[in-house]
Design a protein around this motif. Structure first.
Motif, PDB file in Angstrom:
ATOM      1  N   ALA A  38      12.257   8.210  -1.957  1.00  0.00           N
ATOM      2  CA  ALA A  38      12.700   9.036  -0.829  1.00  0.00           C
ATOM      3  C   ALA A  38      11.566   9.242   0.172  1.00  0.00           C
ATOM      4  O   ALA A  38      11.780   9.171   1.387  1.00  0.00           O
ATOM      5  N   MET A  39      10.364   9.490  -0.335  1.00  0.00           N
ATOM      6  CA  MET A  39       9.230   9.692   0.568  1.00  0.00           C
ATOM      7  C   MET A  39       8.914   8.420   1.343  1.00  0.00           C
ATOM      8  O   MET A  39       8.644   8.471   2.546  1.00  0.00           O
ATOM      9  N   ALA A  40       8.934   7.272   0.661  1.00  0.00           N
ATOM     10  CA  ALA A  40       8.628   6.011   1.334  1.00  0.00           C
ATOM     11  C   ALA A  40       9.677   5.702   2.403  1.00  0.00           C
ATOM     12  O   ALA A  40       9.340   5.283   3.516  1.00  0.00           O
ATOM     13  N   LEU A  41      10.947   5.919   2.076  1.00  0.00           N
ATOM     14  CA  LEU A  41      12.003   5.676   3.068  1.00  0.00           C
ATOM     15  C   LEU A  41      11.892   6.655   4.236  1.00  0.00           C
ATOM     16  O   LEU A  41      12.096   6.272   5.395  1.00  0.00           O
ATOM     17  N   GLY A  42      11.569   7.896   3.933  1.00  0.00           N
ATOM     18  CA  GLY A  42      11.359   8.877   4.994  1.00  0.00           C
ATOM     19  C   GLY A  42      10.195   8.489   5.894  1.00  0.00           C
ATOM     20  O   GLY A  42      10.269   8.616   7.117  1.00  0.00           O
ATOM     21  N   GLY A  43       9.136   8.012   5.290  1.00  0.00           N
ATOM     22  CA  GLY A  43       7.981   7.559   6.062  1.00  0.00           C
ATOM     23  C   GLY A  43       8.319   6.384   6.961  1.00  0.00           C
ATOM     24  O   GLY A  43       7.871   6.307   8.104  1.00  0.00           O
ATOM     25  N   VAL A  46      10.120   7.779   9.905  1.00  0.00           N
ATOM     26  CA  VAL A  46       9.180   8.398  10.849  1.00  0.00           C
ATOM     27  C   VAL A  46       8.463   7.316  11.650  1.00  0.00           C
ATOM     28  O   VAL A  46       8.362   7.398  12.878  1.00  0.00           O
ATOM     29  N   LEU A  47       7.982   6.291  10.968  1.00  0.00           N
ATOM     30  CA  LEU A  47       7.299   5.206  11.671  1.00  0.00           C
ATOM     31  C   LEU A  47       8.241   4.494  12.643  1.00  0.00           C
ATOM     32  O   LEU A  47       7.833   4.049  13.711  1.00  0.00           O
ATOM     33  N   GLY A  48       9.513   4.388  12.260  1.00  0.00           N
ATOM     34  CA  GLY A  48      10.489   3.731  13.112  1.00  0.00           C
ATOM     35  C   GLY A  48      10.773   4.478  14.403  1.00  0.00           C
ATOM     36  O   GLY A  48      11.309   3.905  15.348  1.00  0.00           O
ATOM     37  N   MET A  49      10.413   5.758  14.455  1.00  0.00           N
ATOM     38  CA  MET A  49      10.584   6.519  15.700  1.00  0.00           C
ATOM     39  C   MET A  49       9.698   5.966  16.812  1.00  0.00           C
ATOM     40  O   MET A  49      10.046   6.052  17.981  1.00  0.00           O
ATOM     41  N   GLU A  50       8.576   5.405  16.451  1.00  0.00           N
ATOM     42  CA  GLU A  50       7.599   4.983  17.447  1.00  0.00           C
ATOM     43  C   GLU A  50       7.335   3.475  17.454  1.00  0.00           C
ATOM     44  O   GLU A  50       6.968   2.924  18.482  1.00  0.00           O
ATOM     45  N   ARG A  56      13.041  -2.160  12.627  1.00  0.00           N
ATOM     46  CA  ARG A  56      13.745  -3.405  12.304  1.00  0.00           C
ATOM     47  C   ARG A  56      13.914  -3.566  10.795  1.00  0.00           C
ATOM     48  O   ARG A  56      14.983  -3.939  10.314  1.00  0.00           O
ATOM     49  N   VAL A  57      12.863  -3.251  10.038  1.00  0.00           N
ATOM     50  CA  VAL A  57      12.929  -3.345   8.571  1.00  0.00           C
ATOM     51  C   VAL A  57      13.987  -2.392   8.027  1.00  0.00           C
ATOM     52  O   VAL A  57      14.791  -2.765   7.165  1.00  0.00           O
ATOM     53  N   MET A  58      14.011  -1.164   8.523  1.00  0.00           N
ATOM     54  CA  MET A  58      15.001  -0.183   8.054  1.00  0.00           C
ATOM     55  C   MET A  58      16.420  -0.611   8.417  1.00  0.00           C
ATOM     56  O   MET A  58      17.338  -0.490   7.610  1.00  0.00           O
ATOM     57  N   ASN A  59      16.620  -1.127   9.629  1.00  0.00           N
ATOM     58  CA  ASN A  59      17.954  -1.568  10.025  1.00  0.00           C
ATOM     59  C   ASN A  59      18.416  -2.756   9.183  1.00  0.00           C
ATOM     60  O   ASN A  59      19.575  -2.822   8.782  1.00  0.00           O
ATOM     61  N   ASP A  60      17.509  -3.693   8.900  1.00  0.00           N
ATOM     62  CA  ASP A  60      17.854  -4.828   8.037  1.00  0.00           C
ATOM     63  C   ASP A  60      18.192  -4.362   6.628  1.00  0.00           C
ATOM     64  O   ASP A  60      19.146  -4.838   6.019  1.00  0.00           O
ATOM     65  N   ALA A  61      17.416  -3.417   6.111  1.00  0.00           N
ATOM     66  CA  ALA A  61      17.674  -2.890   4.763  1.00  0.00           C
ATOM     67  C   ALA A  61      19.019  -2.176   4.716  1.00  0.00           C
ATOM     68  O   ALA A  61      19.780  -2.330   3.754  1.00  0.00           O
TER      69      ALA A  61
END
Length: 97
Positions: A38-43, A46-50, A56-61
């Motif tokens: 959960a912490m890694a996904l949350g991080g 947060v990184l994806g905000m900027e 892109r990695v989160m959207n692909d996942a």
């Protein structure tokens, strides 16, 4: 040209998101591994905000997870139920009956 405030925000997002990802990675190797995930996904969020790459990695996942679980973000979430009580959508069988 980026202002000092933009640079400060970008630095804060990188530090906060990076800390969450790193802490999550460490916790994944402990008995608290669900918290670590959960912490890694949350991080990553947060990184994806900027930054574009984590976004892109989160959207692909998300897309791969949706396909794996048989979900589709494009489908309507409504379930049509006929007058006779039967489901009108094949995917809605679990919900209707």
């Amino acid at each position: 040209k980026k202002t000092k405030l933009d640079q400060l925000r970008r630095t804060a997002v990188a530090a906060g998101g990076g800390t969450l990802v790193a802490s999550g990675a460490v916790l994944m190797a402990t008995p608290l591994h669900p918290v670590g995930h959960a912490m890694a996904l949350g991080g990553m969020g947060v990184l994806g905000m900027e930054f574009e790459a984590p976004r892109r990695v989160m959207n692909d996942a998300k897309e791969r997870w949706s396909k794996r679980k048989g979900w589709s973000r494009k489908k309507s979430s409504s379930v049509n139920q006929g007058n006779d009580g039967t489901c009108k959508e094949k995917e809605a069988i679990d919900v209707c009956g």
